[in-house]
Design a protein around this motif. Structure first.
Motif, short mmCIF file in Angstrom:
data_model
loop_
_atom_site.label_atom_id
_atom_site.label_comp_id
_atom_site.label_asym_id
_atom_site.label_seq_id
_atom_site.Cartn_x
_atom_site.Cartn_y
_atom_site.Cartn_z
N GLY A 144 0.65 -1.06 0.10
CA GLY A 144 0.14 -0.03 0.08
C GLY A 144 0.73 1.18 -0.04
N TYR A 145 1.83 1.10 0.87
CA TYR A 145 2.90 2.42 0.91
C TYR A 145 3.76 2.29 -0.36
CZ TYR A 145 1.94 2.86 5.91
OH TYR A 145 1.33 2.99 7.00
N ALA A 146 3.88 1.30 -1.09
CA ALA A 146 4.50 1.23 -2.37
C ALA A 146 3.78 1.82 -3.39
CB ALA A 146 5.08 -0.11 -2.62
N ALA A 147 2.32 1.50 -3.40
CA ALA A 147 1.33 1.95 -4.42
C ALA A 147 1.36 3.48 -4.24
CB ALA A 147 0.12 1.60 -4.23
N GLU A 148 1.51 4.18 -3.03
CA GLU A 148 1.55 5.76 -2.66
C GLU A 148 2.54 6.37 -3.30
OE1 GLU A 148 0.79 6.54 1.32
OE2 GLU A 148 -0.79 5.08 1.53
N TYR A 149 3.87 5.66 -3.07
CA TYR A 149 5.15 6.01 -3.45
C TYR A 149 5.14 6.00 -4.85
CZ TYR A 149 10.32 5.86 -4.42
OH TYR A 149 11.43 5.77 -4.82
N GLY A 150 4.62 4.93 -5.62
CA GLY A 150 4.88 4.75 -7.04
C GLY A 150 3.88 5.83 -7.83
N ASN A 151 2.66 6.03 -7.29
CA ASN A 151 1.77 6.84 -7.65
C ASN A 151 2.30 8.24 -7.77
OD1 ASN A 151 -0.18 5.22 -9.02
ND2 ASN A 151 -0.92 4.75 -7.05
N ASN A 152 2.88 8.56 -6.56
CA ASN A 152 3.33 9.82 -6.32
C ASN A 152 4.61 10.14 -7.46
OD1 ASN A 152 1.87 10.94 -4.28
ND2 ASN A 152 3.12 10.03 -2.55
N ALA A 153 5.36 9.04 -7.49
CA ALA A 153 6.43 9.46 -8.45
C ALA A 153 6.18 9.47 -9.85
CB ALA A 153 7.47 8.19 -8.36
N VAL A 154 5.10 8.76 -10.34
CA VAL A 154 4.41 9.07 -11.68
C VAL A 154 3.95 10.56 -11.82
CG1 VAL A 154 2.88 8.13 -13.33
CG2 VAL A 154 4.33 6.50 -12.12
N ASP A 155 3.01 10.75 -10.94
CA ASP A 155 2.19 12.26 -10.79
C ASP A 155 3.40 13.42 -10.65
OD1 ASP A 155 -0.35 11.74 -11.35
OD2 ASP A 155 -0.74 11.07 -8.96
N ARG A 156 4.64 13.05 -9.91
CA ARG A 156 5.59 14.28 -10.12
C ARG A 156 6.18 14.29 -11.37
NH1 ARG A 156 6.88 12.59 -4.21
NH2 ARG A 156 5.97 14.19 -3.17
N ARG A 192 -10.58 6.42 -8.53
CA ARG A 192 -9.37 6.84 -9.28
C ARG A 192 -8.41 5.84 -9.74
NH1 ARG A 192 -5.87 11.98 -9.27
NH2 ARG A 192 -3.80 11.25 -9.96
N LYS A 193 -8.21 5.73 -10.96
CA LYS A 193 -7.39 4.47 -11.49
C LYS A 193 -5.93 4.75 -11.11
CE LYS A 193 -7.99 2.88 -15.68
NZ LYS A 193 -7.99 2.58 -17.05
N GLY A 194 -5.29 3.84 -10.38
CA GLY A 194 -3.94 3.96 -10.11
C GLY A 194 -2.99 3.75 -11.28
N TYR A 195 -1.76 4.09 -11.21
CA TYR A 195 -0.86 3.62 -12.18
C TYR A 195 -0.44 2.21 -12.47
CZ TYR A 195 -0.72 8.84 -13.06
OH TYR A 195 -0.85 9.75 -13.14
N PHE A 196 -0.52 1.53 -11.26
CA PHE A 196 0.11 0.11 -10.91
C PHE A 196 -1.04 -0.95 -10.56
CE2 PHE A 196 3.15 3.37 -9.78
CZ PHE A 196 4.22 3.08 -10.84
N THR A 197 -0.79 -1.95 -11.04
CA THR A 197 -1.68 -3.06 -10.78
C THR A 197 -1.33 -3.35 -9.17
OG1 THR A 197 -0.29 -4.80 -11.58
CG2 THR A 197 -1.85 -3.91 -12.97
N TYR A 198 -2.32 -4.23 -8.61
CA TYR A 198 -2.06 -4.83 -7.45
C TYR A 198 -0.67 -5.46 -7.31
CZ TYR A 198 -2.61 -7.62 -3.05
OH TYR A 198 -2.63 -8.05 -1.59
N ASP A 199 -0.48 -6.49 -8.13
CA ASP A 199 0.66 -7.12 -8.22
C ASP A 199 1.97 -6.26 -8.18
OD1 ASP A 199 -0.25 -9.66 -7.83
OD2 ASP A 199 -0.47 -9.98 -9.93
N GLN A 200 2.14 -5.32 -9.28
CA GLN A 200 3.08 -4.44 -9.50
C GLN A 200 3.31 -3.56 -8.04
OE1 GLN A 200 1.35 -2.03 -12.71
NE2 GLN A 200 2.73 -3.16 -14.11
N ALA A 201 2.38 -3.35 -7.31
CA ALA A 201 2.81 -2.73 -6.26
C ALA A 201 3.55 -3.44 -5.05
CB ALA A 201 1.33 -2.24 -5.22
N TYR A 202 3.25 -4.65 -5.17
CA TYR A 202 4.15 -5.64 -4.38
C TYR A 202 5.53 -5.58 -4.70
CZ TYR A 202 1.14 -8.19 -0.89
OH TYR A 202 0.47 -8.38 0.18
#
Length: 191
Positions: free
Chosen positions: A34-46, A150-160
Motif C-alpha cells: 500500500g505504501y509502495a502504491a502511494e510512493y509509485g503513484n506519487n512518483a509518476v504524478d510528479r 481513481r485508477k492507480g498507475y499500477f496493478t495490485y501485483d506491481q505494487a508488491y
C-alpha cells in the motif's frame, strides 16, 4: 563547471531527502504494498509535473491522521487503497455502510479512492452500487462513480514488486523519483 554542479546537487538535496523520507521503511511491513502504491503513484504524478503532496506521512501526535488523505494531487484529496480484490479495496473506504474518507474542503463529499489499475472497472461498478444505495454522503443516486474512484498507475501485483528491492518495478519508480529530483539540478546547471 565543478562549482556549478556542486551547487546544483546541493540545491536538490532537500527535495531528494523529502522523497526518500516518504518511505521511511514503510514498505517493509505487512502493508508495504500500500505504501509502495502511494510512493509509485506519487512518483509518476510528479514526473508528469503534477503538484503532489504526500499527506499520509504527515503525522498528528506521532500517528497518521485517521481517515485523512494519503496524497493530494493538483488539489484533489486521494485515499490510496490497494487490496487483493476490488470488493475488499472499495470496502476499505466504508465502515458500517458509510463512507469514511471525507474531503476536508467543506463539501462533505467522499474523497477519491485510488485503486489498483487492474481493479478499476469492477471498483467503479461497486462504488456505483454504493452511491445508488445512498452510502456515499452528499451524492445523489445515479451520479457517476468515476468521480470517486481513481485508477492507480499500477496493478495490485506491481505494487508488491515496487515494495521489493531490485525488481524492475521498484527500480523504475526509483528512477522516476530520481529524474524528478534531477530536473531542478539540470536547470541550475544549464543556467
Amino acid at each position: 563547471d565543478v562549482g556549478l554542479s556542486a551547487a546544483a546537487a546541493q540545491a536538490v538535496q532537500p527535495q531528494f531527502n523529502a522523497f526518500y523520507a516518504e518511505n521511511k521503511n514503510y514498505m517493509n511491513g505487512s502493508r508495504g504494498h500500500g505504501y509502495a502504491a502511494e510512493y509509485g503513484n506519487n512518483a509518476v504524478d510528479r514526473f508528469f509535473a503534477r503538484e503532489v503532496e504526500n499527506t499520509a506521512q504527515q503525522l498528528v501526535n506521532g500517528r497518521q491522521a485517521k481517515y485523512g488523505a494519503d496524497r493530494i494531487v493538483d488539489g484533489v484529496e486521494i485515499q490510496t487503497k490497494y487490496c487483493q480484490s476490488a470488493p475488499e479495496t472499495i470496502g476499505q473506504a466504508f465502515a458500517r455502510k458509510e463512507a469514511v474518507y471525507i474531503r476536508s474542503d467543506g463539501s462533505e463529499k467522499m474523497m477519491a479512492i485510488e485503486v489498483p489499475r487492474d481493479q478499476f472497472k469492477e471498483a467503479v461498478e461497486l462504488m456505483q452500487k454504493r452511491i445508488d444505495k445512498g452510502q456515499v454522503p452528499n451524492v445523489e443516486p445515479g451520479e457517476s462513480a468515476k468521480d470517486y474512484v481513481r485508477k492507480g498507475y499500477f496493478t495490485y501485483d506491481q505494487a508488491y514488486l515496487i515494495a521489493q528491492s531490485g525488481t524492475i518495478e521498484s527500480l523504475t519508480v526509483d528512477a522516476l523519483s530520481g529524474a524528478v529530483c534531477c530536473f531542478q539540478a539540470d536547470g541550475i546547471t544549464a543556467t
